[in-house]
Write an enzyme that holds these catalytic residues in place. Structure first.
Site, PDB file in Angstrom:
ATOM      1  N   ARG A  87      -5.345   7.056   3.330  1.00 40.66           N
ATOM      2  CA  ARG A  87      -4.735   5.737   3.137  1.00 40.66           C
ATOM      3  C   ARG A  87      -5.113   4.748   4.259  1.00 40.66           C
ATOM      4  O   ARG A  87      -5.473   3.608   4.020  1.00 40.66           O
ATOM      5  CB  ARG A  87      -3.210   5.911   3.078  1.00 40.66           C
ATOM      6  CG  ARG A  87      -2.421   4.655   3.244  1.00 40.66           C
ATOM      7  CD  ARG A  87      -2.330   3.866   1.975  1.00 40.66           C
ATOM      8  NE  ARG A  87      -2.044   2.469   2.256  1.00 40.66           N
ATOM      9  CZ  ARG A  87      -2.012   1.520   1.349  1.00 40.66           C
ATOM     10  NH1 ARG A  87      -2.262   1.794   0.103  1.00 40.66           N
ATOM     11  NH2 ARG A  87      -1.759   0.291   1.667  1.00 40.66           N
ATOM     12  N   LYS A 144      -0.405   8.979  15.298  1.00 41.95           N
ATOM     13  CA  LYS A 144      -1.308   8.929  14.136  1.00 41.95           C
ATOM     14  C   LYS A 144      -1.453   7.492  13.643  1.00 41.95           C
ATOM     15  O   LYS A 144      -2.558   7.036  13.359  1.00 41.95           O
ATOM     16  CB  LYS A 144      -0.723   9.806  13.017  1.00 41.95           C
ATOM     17  CG  LYS A 144      -1.253   9.503  11.634  1.00 41.95           C
ATOM     18  CD  LYS A 144      -0.503  10.288  10.581  1.00 41.95           C
ATOM     19  CE  LYS A 144      -0.801   9.813   9.190  1.00 41.95           C
ATOM     20  NZ  LYS A 144      -0.210   8.516   8.849  1.00 41.95           N
ATOM     21  N   ASN A 145      -0.334   6.788  13.561  1.00 44.18           N
ATOM     22  CA  ASN A 145      -0.385   5.443  12.984  1.00 44.18           C
ATOM     23  C   ASN A 145      -1.016   4.422  13.926  1.00 44.18           C
ATOM     24  O   ASN A 145      -1.199   3.273  13.562  1.00 44.18           O
ATOM     25  CB  ASN A 145       1.011   4.982  12.560  1.00 44.18           C
ATOM     26  CG  ASN A 145       1.449   5.683  11.284  1.00 44.18           C
ATOM     27  OD1 ASN A 145       0.680   6.419  10.682  1.00 44.18           O
ATOM     28  ND2 ASN A 145       2.694   5.454  10.872  1.00 44.18           N
ATOM     29  N   VAL A 183      11.845   0.214   2.289  1.00 47.99           N
ATOM     30  CA  VAL A 183      10.410  -0.018   2.508  1.00 47.99           C
ATOM     31  C   VAL A 183       9.543   0.600   1.410  1.00 47.99           C
ATOM     32  O   VAL A 183       8.711  -0.092   0.809  1.00 47.99           O
ATOM     33  CB  VAL A 183       9.976   0.470   3.908  1.00 47.99           C
ATOM     34  CG1 VAL A 183       8.502   0.168   4.155  1.00 47.99           C
ATOM     35  CG2 VAL A 183      10.829  -0.199   4.990  1.00 47.99           C
ATOM     36  N   ASP A 185      -0.315   9.101   0.908  1.00 50.31           N
ATOM     37  CA  ASP A 185       0.921   9.782   0.547  1.00 50.31           C
ATOM     38  C   ASP A 185       1.511   9.316  -0.776  1.00 50.31           C
ATOM     39  O   ASP A 185       1.342   8.168  -1.167  1.00 50.31           O
ATOM     40  CB  ASP A 185       1.973   9.504   1.627  1.00 50.31           C
ATOM     41  CG  ASP A 185       1.588  10.129   2.947  1.00 50.31           C
ATOM     42  OD1 ASP A 185       0.878  11.139   2.923  1.00 50.31           O
ATOM     43  OD2 ASP A 185       2.011   9.595   3.978  1.00 50.31           O
ATOM     44  N   ASP A 201       9.585   6.182   8.000  1.00 44.42           N
ATOM     45  CA  ASP A 201       8.977   7.496   8.223  1.00 44.42           C
ATOM     46  C   ASP A 201       9.994   8.519   8.725  1.00 44.42           C
ATOM     47  O   ASP A 201       9.718   9.719   8.710  1.00 44.42           O
ATOM     48  CB  ASP A 201       7.827   7.386   9.241  1.00 44.42           C
ATOM     49  CG  ASP A 201       6.586   6.781   8.609  1.00 44.42           C
ATOM     50  OD1 ASP A 201       6.563   6.595   7.379  1.00 44.42           O
ATOM     51  OD2 ASP A 201       5.629   6.484   9.355  1.00 44.42           O
TER      52      ASP A 201
HETATM   53  C1  UD1 Z   1       2.304   2.025   7.645  1.00 45.91           C
HETATM   54  C2  UD1 Z   1       2.354   3.456   8.141  1.00 45.91           C
HETATM   55  C3  UD1 Z   1       3.402   4.265   7.398  1.00 45.91           C
HETATM   56  C4  UD1 Z   1       4.756   3.565   7.488  1.00 45.91           C
HETATM   57  C5  UD1 Z   1       4.635   2.112   7.042  1.00 45.91           C
HETATM   58  C6  UD1 Z   1       5.928   1.324   7.233  1.00 45.91           C
HETATM   59  C7  UD1 Z   1       0.083   3.875   8.815  1.00 45.91           C
HETATM   60  C8  UD1 Z   1      -1.166   4.644   8.590  1.00 45.91           C
HETATM   61  N1  UD1 Z   1       1.058   4.063   7.927  1.00 45.91           N
HETATM   62  O1  UD1 Z   1       1.912   2.064   6.280  1.00 45.91           O
HETATM   63  O2  UD1 Z   1       3.487   5.554   8.003  1.00 45.91           O
HETATM   64  O3  UD1 Z   1       5.658   4.235   6.631  1.00 45.91           O
HETATM   65  O4  UD1 Z   1       3.605   1.440   7.789  1.00 45.91           O
HETATM   66  O5  UD1 Z   1       6.352   1.417   8.540  1.00 45.91           O
HETATM   67  O6  UD1 Z   1       0.221   3.145   9.788  1.00 45.91           O
HETATM   68  N2  UD1 Z   1       3.091  -3.942   0.677  1.00 45.91           N
HETATM   69  C9  UD1 Z   1       2.793  -4.815  -0.348  1.00 45.91           C
HETATM   70  N3  UD1 Z   1       1.579  -5.448  -0.328  1.00 45.91           N
HETATM   71  C10 UD1 Z   1       0.662  -5.265   0.666  1.00 45.91           C
HETATM   72  C11 UD1 Z   1       0.990  -4.373   1.715  1.00 45.91           C
HETATM   73  C12 UD1 Z   1       2.223  -3.731   1.698  1.00 45.91           C
HETATM   74  O7  UD1 Z   1       3.582  -5.008  -1.251  1.00 45.91           O
HETATM   75  O8  UD1 Z   1      -0.407  -5.884   0.623  1.00 45.91           O
HETATM   76  C13 UD1 Z   1       4.416  -3.261   0.683  1.00 45.91           C
HETATM   77  C14 UD1 Z   1       4.305  -1.748   0.551  1.00 45.91           C
HETATM   78  O9  UD1 Z   1       4.201  -1.367  -0.802  1.00 45.91           O
HETATM   79  C15 UD1 Z   1       5.579  -1.284   1.181  1.00 45.91           C
HETATM   80  C16 UD1 Z   1       5.813  -2.320   2.279  1.00 45.91           C
HETATM   81  O10 UD1 Z   1       5.018  -3.444   1.947  1.00 45.91           O
HETATM   82  O11 UD1 Z   1       6.628  -1.362   0.262  1.00 45.91           O
HETATM   83  C17 UD1 Z   1       5.443  -1.852   3.674  1.00 45.91           C
HETATM   84  O12 UD1 Z   1       4.126  -1.396   3.692  1.00 45.91           O
HETATM   85  P1  UD1 Z   1       3.225  -1.457   5.009  1.00 45.91           P
HETATM   86  O13 UD1 Z   1       4.050  -1.897   6.165  1.00 45.91           O
HETATM   87  O14 UD1 Z   1       1.993  -2.214   4.683  1.00 45.91           O
HETATM   88  O15 UD1 Z   1       2.869   0.078   5.217  1.00 45.91           O
HETATM   89  P2  UD1 Z   1       1.460   0.712   5.542  1.00 45.91           P
HETATM   90  O16 UD1 Z   1       0.716  -0.140   6.507  1.00 45.91           O
HETATM   91  O17 UD1 Z   1       0.787   1.111   4.280  1.00 45.91           O
END
Ligand code: UD1
Length: 422
Positions: free
Chosen positions: A93, A23-24, A327, A117, A305
């Site tokens: 998302r 999915k990701n 995370v 989520d 996850d």
């Molecule tokens: C993706 C995955 C999710 C997984 C996560 C971490 C998808 C669709 N989802 O989510 O399943 O749990 O990676 O492996 O691929 N953050 C900031 N600022 C930003 C971006 C992120 O502060 O601009 C923080 C987030 O709040 C979080 C952390 O960074 O605490 C990690 O987020 P990120 O790796 O970006 O996760 P996603 O890409 O949203």
């Protein structure tokens, strides 16, 4: 009230299960199709709700999208529309990943702030800062991210944290920027490697894929391609945890076991026997699993996850486990549901302490997100009596044929449409 799963605990899971595309990965690959005019074909796609939702997002941008089982065909126009439909994006998302491709192709993007989520705050500051370094102005107004760029040029970008989404968005903008972009402290997840591989097939020049420094030499156009989505390591690991928790023996096909090196090592520490081959692995557990500590971190650390699966395993393990979440800060919220089902678990900030019990006790529980839902079902497999898991549409968003796969392994689980019993 909609559907729920009825899980009758006690079965030992045995047999084989096939895992399809991640999915990701698939959602980002679908967004990447925007980068080239013409038809991109993705195979091994998971048949989950998020795929048709992403197809709607792409249609709102002027693409033709055909979802035919595991095959998704996306025909991107000469110039996509720059404004994504509010309703489609806010339901998903991952749809924020159209931001980078739109800025790259249209030099303009209007993308509603995404939904997704309930696992904690998910800001977009790193996405916006990275795009700004490449020359795009970005602002959030009226619930939408609005980006403009006269030109996109290469830049040196340091991420505060190896964010998966920010790495992907910046990467997809940088491939069509003029000059060289270096993304430092980039995320290294296998799904990013999969995206790099597809972009390279499209003609992008990327070095360092799978490392924390990505170097991108911008090109002026990309071509559409055919690409097979990598197997879903999170789904594969979910079946591995289920095998260990139910003291069973399960073979998982369709996943690169190297993506689960740390996970399989943890399961061995809990007492499991594992064997691996090029695109699969098997896990066997005799007796009660022992307690193990888990710390979530960006890849190659233990995936956030899989944290609910770690809590579920710890809930029935022999001994006390400490689980640390680094995370997503709100990801422990679902632990209250685990307690409802008999887990002896306490959380304090980033930590959870779980004292394993011999048997959990069935109860109606509510899934707050995809992975929490899967963790609760795994706990239900080890509970006395019938556990009802509600809000299962979350699980359906991430796990294709979830009930069917568990049933094929011998679990007593059914999808039911009825009122909750409380
Ligand atoms: C993706 C995955 C999710 C997984 C996560 C971490 C998808 C669709 N989802 O989510 O399943 O749990 O990676 O492996 O691929 N953050 C900031 N600022 C930003 C971006 C992120 O502060 O601009 C923080 C987030 O709040 C979080 C952390 O960074 O605490 C990690 O987020 P990120 O790796 O970006 O996760 P996603 O890409 O949203």
């Amino acid at each position: 009230m909609g559907e729920h799963f009825r899980v009758n605990g006690g079965a030992r899971l045995t047999g084989e299960v096939e895992v399809v595309g991640a999915k990701n990965s698939v959602l980002k690959l679908m967004a990447a199709a925007l980068l080239a005019e013409g038809t991109t074909t993705l195979t091994n796609c998971p048949e989950i709700l998020d795929v048709p939702l992403m197809a709607d997002v792409l249609r709102s941008l002027g693409c033709e999208v055909e979802v035919d089982g595991a095959c998704v065909r996306i025909t991107s126009p000469a110039m996509p529309l720059a404004e994504a439909d509010y309703r489609s994006v806010s339901r998903l998302r991952a749809s924020v990943c159209v931001l980078g491709p739109l800025v790259a192709r249209c030099r303009r993007a209007v993308v509603p702030l995404p939904g997704g989520d309930a696992i904690g705050s998910r800001p977009l500051d790193m996405h916006a800062n990275g795009l700004r370094k490449l020359g795009a102005s970005t602002e959030i107004s009226h619930g939408r991210v609005v980006a403009h760029a006269a030109d996109l040029h290469g830049a040196q970008i340091w991420l505060d944290f190896p964010s998966v989404g920010a790495t992907e968005n910046i990467l997809m903008a940088a491939v069509l920027a003029e000059g060289t972009t270096i993304i430092d402290n980039a995320a290294r997840e296998p799904e990013i490697v999969d995206l790099c591989r597809m972009l390279q097939q499209m003609g992008a020049k990327i070095e360092g894929s799978g490392s924390s420094t990505l170097t991108v030499h911008g090109v002026s156009t990309l071509q559409p391609t055919d690409h097979r989505v990598i197997g879903d390591r999170i789904v594969g690991a979910t079946w591995a945890f289920a095998a260990v928790m139910t003291r069973g023996e399960v073979t998982v096909r369709g996943v690169d076991p190297h993506h689960l090196d740390l996970v399989l090592d943890k399961l061995r520490s809990a007492g499991a026997h594992t064997s691996t081959w090029v695109d699969g692995f098997s896990v066997a557990m005799h007796g009660r699993p022992g307690a193990v500590d888990f710390v979530t971190l960006p890849y190659p650390g233990f995936a956030t996850d899989l944290q609910p699966m770690a809590i579920a395993l710890s809930a029935v393990a022999d001994g006390t486990s400490m689980i640390t979440e680094n995370v997503f800060e709100a990801r422990f919220r679902f632990v209250d549901e685990m307690v409802r089902i008999g887990a002896d678990a306490r959380t304090d900030g980033h930590h959870a302490v779980v004292r394993g019990v011999d048997r959990l006790s069935s109860a109606p529980v509510w899934a707050s997100d995809i992975r929490a839902g899967a963790g609760l079902v795994l706990a239900g497999l080890c509970a006395d009596g019938v556990t009802e898991v509600w809000d299962v549409e979350h699980i359906d968003r991430g796990y294709p044929r979830f009930v069917e796969n568990l049933r094929s392994l011998g679990a007593d689980i059914a999808r039911v449409d009825a009122e909750p019993s409380r």
